[in-house]
Write an enzyme that holds these catalytic residues in place. Structure first.
Site, PDB file in Angstrom:
ATOM      1  N   HIS A  56       0.847  -1.193   0.000  1.00 34.86           N
ATOM      2  CA  HIS A  56       0.000   0.000   0.000  1.00 34.86           C
ATOM      3  C   HIS A  56       0.883   1.244   0.000  1.00 34.86           C
ATOM      4  CE1 HIS A  56      -2.261   3.144   2.444  1.00 34.86           C
ATOM      5  NE2 HIS A  56      -3.016   2.980   1.382  1.00 34.86           N
ATOM      6  N   HIS A  60       0.960  11.034  -2.078  1.00 39.88           N
ATOM      7  CA  HIS A  60      -0.223  10.600  -1.336  1.00 39.88           C
ATOM      8  C   HIS A  60      -1.166  11.799  -1.232  1.00 39.88           C
ATOM      9  CE1 HIS A  60      -2.841   8.435   1.137  1.00 39.88           C
ATOM     10  NE2 HIS A  60      -2.361   8.763   2.324  1.00 39.88           N
TER      11      HIS A  60
END
Length: 957
Positions: free
Chosen positions: A298, A347
């Site tokens: 992830h 992100h």
């Protein structure tokens, strides 16, 4: 090697500094790199074991930040080391020195990497049976000699509590040169071997040697066939073992194995608890992709937390070479306001740094297939303009080339996914596809824009471009403080995400800090920079400020259930380029909402852990059925800003293939993940059990496979070796000698999950003896992981010492060593037996669930004679080489805690073993071998009586 040991002056580059000149050198035993001067003193070192790779030139992030230095690339190199790929960036004065160090370090690393790590451990153990640093650290004045007082201090440090009279006796026996009263390095090696002679292995050797102090080839073959369950054992094979492991030339000529050789053999990879055949791919790789668990990462690019940490392309190299087969290309964003600017990976809605999409693709292309050829899935969340999407598609096609060509797989059955073998050397792009109803001539179209941050309320989303430096500084300090103080680890309860801990812990302090920032530094709300317009998304002026404050002060709706998020978020859309869409073939990404929607096998449904857990608890059987025909991906909740991990076993139990974890966060969950994928050569693909690939299956049933035999696992925990003091002990090496006990946990289906533990051994981390059998019953052993944990018991709880997690299917039968992960010599010696059980049997049902409180037995021993009371002879075996010091009073212990690193006591605590004062001076093992009749007989648990059985039957006086 000589040049490196003499030392070389080099410039050590660091973030935000001009570099430091230091003398770097290789230590005497070639086990670590050291440098001076350093404030860390003896701790200024990097062990060779921890090296990941050595890279020539100015390729690291640190060198890129020092671009103004104009370094000669032939004088530069970077050493990557440790679990988190830390970099040591060095500049030499000339190219020759750089080449010497690069070549030398790669040579040393090859000595480790081209053999199993256990084989490397065996090699070093033969040279010196203790850490090479042990002698150096004990030699306080640096004269290369150890006196008796230094020996006493060293023994305390390495968890040995031998009586002083015994230590003095062995010291005198080892001190054979002219310099009486001190031990040289070689003499200390002799002393250490005398001290560490294994009684358990000595008795085992005598059991199969007809009372002799050595094993013949025939004796050894009998042991291997009977205990280790080895087949096709020949005399030649046994003589090869003698030749390889025996240290005495006289014994080698006779073809026999003495106690030192037998000890070396038992500590070698051949006798490790892990099946050596599982170091290679050993499963069928021709089944559809949906029949495999696939190692998944992830936010692969992040090096730390999800809010403030750096993004690095090096992380892709690290995870890919460690078996990960599904990586995240991150959120691709527009770079600034330039329409055709470089697409960046970052992100979203955080303050993490950016890296270019092109650099990510280049790194993946370079490292994807170094260690195995099985396919890699690249998952992309796209937030770019059409022009940038076309640039992304061009990069993918130009850099990956034939790796994107899936023509061979497309010719197969379109109703099922292709196999890993069919896709060898290929990269699958996981992303959005344009809908089929669009005209083939359409250059672009609209698709849903659901992303992994949808569960976060808009008021909680940070925008990197709209947060002032003052506020960012406050956030960073508060987050760092929280992570250090509360030590947030792996969260298994989805209702206690770390964001909530952050909000509660920083409520007053952060709110006060923000007020000061606003009053003294910013006339504008802290969510926007001076002179910058407020975005529509962040609302207007004071309202935006209020929403930002709600994030930091703990107010807001972050506790809403996932259903509430689904209701409040309107479906968003984004324009998608045909060029990028056409690269998505077998892995069309669909963000799952409220249910398991019917779709084609080529669709991959992505679930946040909150949504996935809801399905696990309410639609488990349907989830299993869904995963039998297509792929599902589970990713951590966006509230896990500390990059903690959920428990992957929950989702493996219902057949989810792509269970994505934060690889940068070491801990329990990554240990489970590693154990899972080591089963099949760490290839990143592990077959699901057959019942989960076809037909109905209920993971929460009390008897999920009534027609199949269960497995009974009997683990005899015999002894421990060189168990260190807890890593986070307040007093470090100066602390008390540990009181260890072993806990074994089964992790699998809820009906199989259970824990058992041994009693406590007082004051002995060097060679504690337990000789205790633990029993477990498994309904689906193919899913089960067996976790060995060593704890130090103390009056206020317990401290974690070390662990090793092994898949049940990788366990080897017989006498085995369980080496604790990350610790060079620390191990637990066990005997492993597995039986088939038919019918319900006599079971003690433990509390369902992985994290039940307390320790319960999983199964009764099979029918047989009643258990015997422990005899005096059994107690003799339990006496250890170290006993409590005279007059030392032990505090009354409290129960151990429920979870690792948590100080919450369970209902019961392990009983203690304490050596009696009379056992402090035991005779040497040779004095014990008087009347022994091999081989030992069977005990009620279906295994050999073992060491305590020999004693009880009067075989040993």
């Amino acid at each position: 090697m000589g040049v490196m040991q003499s030392g070389t002056q080099m410039v050590k580059l660091k973030n935000g500094s001009k570099g430091l000149v230091r003398l770097f050198y290789l230590d005497e035993h070639r086990s670590c790199i050291r440098w001076r001067p350093s404030r860390k003193s003896e701790k200024a070192k990097i062990t060779i074991d921890s090296l990941y790779k050595v890279m020539e030139g100015c390729q690291s992030d640190i060198f890129h930040r020092h671009a103004e230095g104009n370094f000669d690339s032939s004088c530069c190199f970077t050493i990557y080391h440790g679990n988190h790929m830390e970099s040591l960036d060095l500049v030499t004065s000339n190219p020759e020195e750089a080449r010497t160090w690069v070549t030398g370090l790669r040579y040393l690393m090859a000595g480790i990497s081209d053999e199993d790590s256990l084989a490397k451990r065996q090699r070093t153990h033969d040279q010196y049976p203790f850490s090479s640093l042990t002698f150096e650290e004990a030699d306080k004045n640096g004269d290369g000699l150890l006196n008796i007082e230094e020996i006493y201090q060293l023994l305390h440090k390495i968890n040995v509590n031998l009586p002083r009279r015994k230590v003095k006796q062995m010291f005198q026996e080892a001190d054979t040169d002219d310099q009486q009263g001190t031990l040289t390095y070689e003499e200390f090696s002799v002393f250490y071997k005398m001290m560490s002679l294994r009684r358990d292995l000595y008795l085992l050797l005598m059991a199969y040697s007809d009372r002799k102090d050595h094993l013949t080839a025939e004796d050894l073959g009998n042991f291997l066939r009977t205990e280790q369950k080895m087949t096709s054992v020949t005399t030649e094979y046994c003589l090869d073992i003698v030749e390889k492991f025996e240290v005495s030339e006289e014994n080698k000529q006779k073809g026999v194995l003495g106690i030192e050789g037998f000890t070396s053999f038992m500590r070698s990879p051949t006798c490790d608890v892990f099946n050596p055949l599982h170091h290679q791919v050993n499963q069928d790789m021709d089944q559809p992709l949906c029949n495999y668990y696939i190692a998944s990462s992830h936010n692969t690019y992040l090096t730390g937390d999800q809010l403030l940490s750096n993004s690095k392309t090096d992380m892709y190299a690290w995870v890919l070479q460690n078996g990960c087969r599904c990586v995240e290309g991150g959120w691709s964003w527009t770079a600034g306001t330039v329409p055709d600017g470089e697409p960046m990976v970052q992100h979203g809605y955080t303050l993490t740094s950016k890296i270019t999409f092109k650099a990510v693709v280049e790194t993946i292309n370079k490292y994807a297939f170094i260690n195995n050829e099985y396919p890699v899935v690249l998952s992309i969340e796209n937030h770019c303009t059409i022009q940038q999407q076309k640039k992304m598609a061009r990069y993918l096609q130009e850099i990956f080339g034939d790796k994107l060509d899936l023509g061979g797989a497309l010719n197969k059955d379109s109703k099922q996914l292709p196999s890993p073998n069919l896709l060898k050397g290929k990269i699958l792009i996981k992303g959005k596809r344009l809908p089929s109803y669009l005209s083939a001539d359409a250059d672009e179209g609209e698709v849903s824009d659901d992303d992994s941050a949808d569960e976060i309320e808009d008021g909680f989303k940070l925008k990197n471009s709209s947060v002032s430096h003052q506020v960012e500084s406050v956030i960073r300090k508060k987050l760092d403080s929280l992570l250090k103080e509360s030590r947030i680890g792996d969260k298994e309860d989805t209702d206690s995400f770390s964001i909530r801990a952050l909000l509660q812990a920083t409520h007053k302090g952060l709110q006060g800090s923000l007020k000061q920032v606003v009053l003294h530094c910013e006339p504008f709300p802290p969510c926007c920079s001076r002179g910058q317009e407020l975005s529509v998304e962040s609302c207007q002026s004071s309202r935006s400020f209020a929403s930002r404050r709600s994030f930091f002060s703990g107010s807001g709706a972050y506790g809403q259930e996932w259903k509430a998020h689904a209701r409040t978020h309107a479906r968003k859309t984004i324009k998608l380029s045909r060029d990028l869409s056409d690269l998505v073939v077998f892995t069309n990404s669909i963000a799952a909402q409220d249910s398991l929607e019917e779709s084609t096998p080529l669709d991959v449904l992505s679930f946040s852990e909150t949504r996935a857990q809801h399905l696990v608890h309410h639609q488990a059987e349907r989830f299993v059925s869904f995963n039998q025909r297509q792929l599902s991906r589970i990713y951590p909740s966006a509230y896990r800003i500390d990059s903690s991990n959920f428990n992957p076993q929950t989702y493996w139990n219902v057949g989810c293939q792509l269970v994505a974890l934060n690889y940068q966060t070491e801990g329990r969950m990554m240990q489970l993940n590693r154990a899972k994928f080591l089963v099949n050569g760490n290839s990143g693909y592990v077959l699901k059990p057959p019942p989960m690939c076809k037909g109905s299956f209920s993971p929460f049933s009390d008897d999920p496979l009534p027609a199949c035999p269960k497995k009974q696992l009997l683990l005899k925990i015999i002894s421990g070796q060189q168990l260190p003091k807890p890593p986070d002990s307040m007093l470090g090496d100066r602390g008390e000698i540990i009181d260890p006990f072993v806990e074994v946990e089964i992790i699998g289906l809820p009906v199989d999950c259970c824990k058992e533990q041994t009693r406590v051994v007082d004051d002995n981390g060097f060679n504690p003896v337990w000789e205790e059998t633990l029993s477990f019953t498994l309904h689906m052993p193919e899913l089960a992981l067996v976790r060995f944990l060593v704890w130090d018991h103390d009056p206020i709880g317990r401290d974690f010492v070390g662990q090793r997690t092994v898949a049940f299917s990788s366990l080897m039968p017989g006498y085995r060593h369980v080496y604790l992960e990350g610790l060079t010599e620390a191990s637990v010696f066990v005997h492993v037996t597995v039986h088939d059980m038919f019918g319900k049997g006599r079971q003690l049902r433990g509390i369902k669930g992985l994290f039940s409180r307390g320790s319960r037995s999983c199964a009764d021993a099979p029918p047989g004679p009643p258990l015997r009371k422990r005899s005096i002879s059994q107690q003799l075996l339990r006496r250890t080489a170290s006993a409590p010091a005279k007059g030392r009073k032990k505090a009354k212990p409290l129960p151990p805690p429920d979870g690792e690193g948590v100080m919450a006591p369970p209902p019961a605590r392990p009983p203690r073993i304490s050596a009696s004062p009379k056992s402090r001076d035991l005779p040497p093992p040779s004095a014990l071998a008087l009347s022994l009749t091999p081989p030992p007989t069977e005990d009620p648990c279906g295994s050999h009586l073992g060491l305590e059985g020999m004693l009880d039957r009067g075989q040993l006086d």
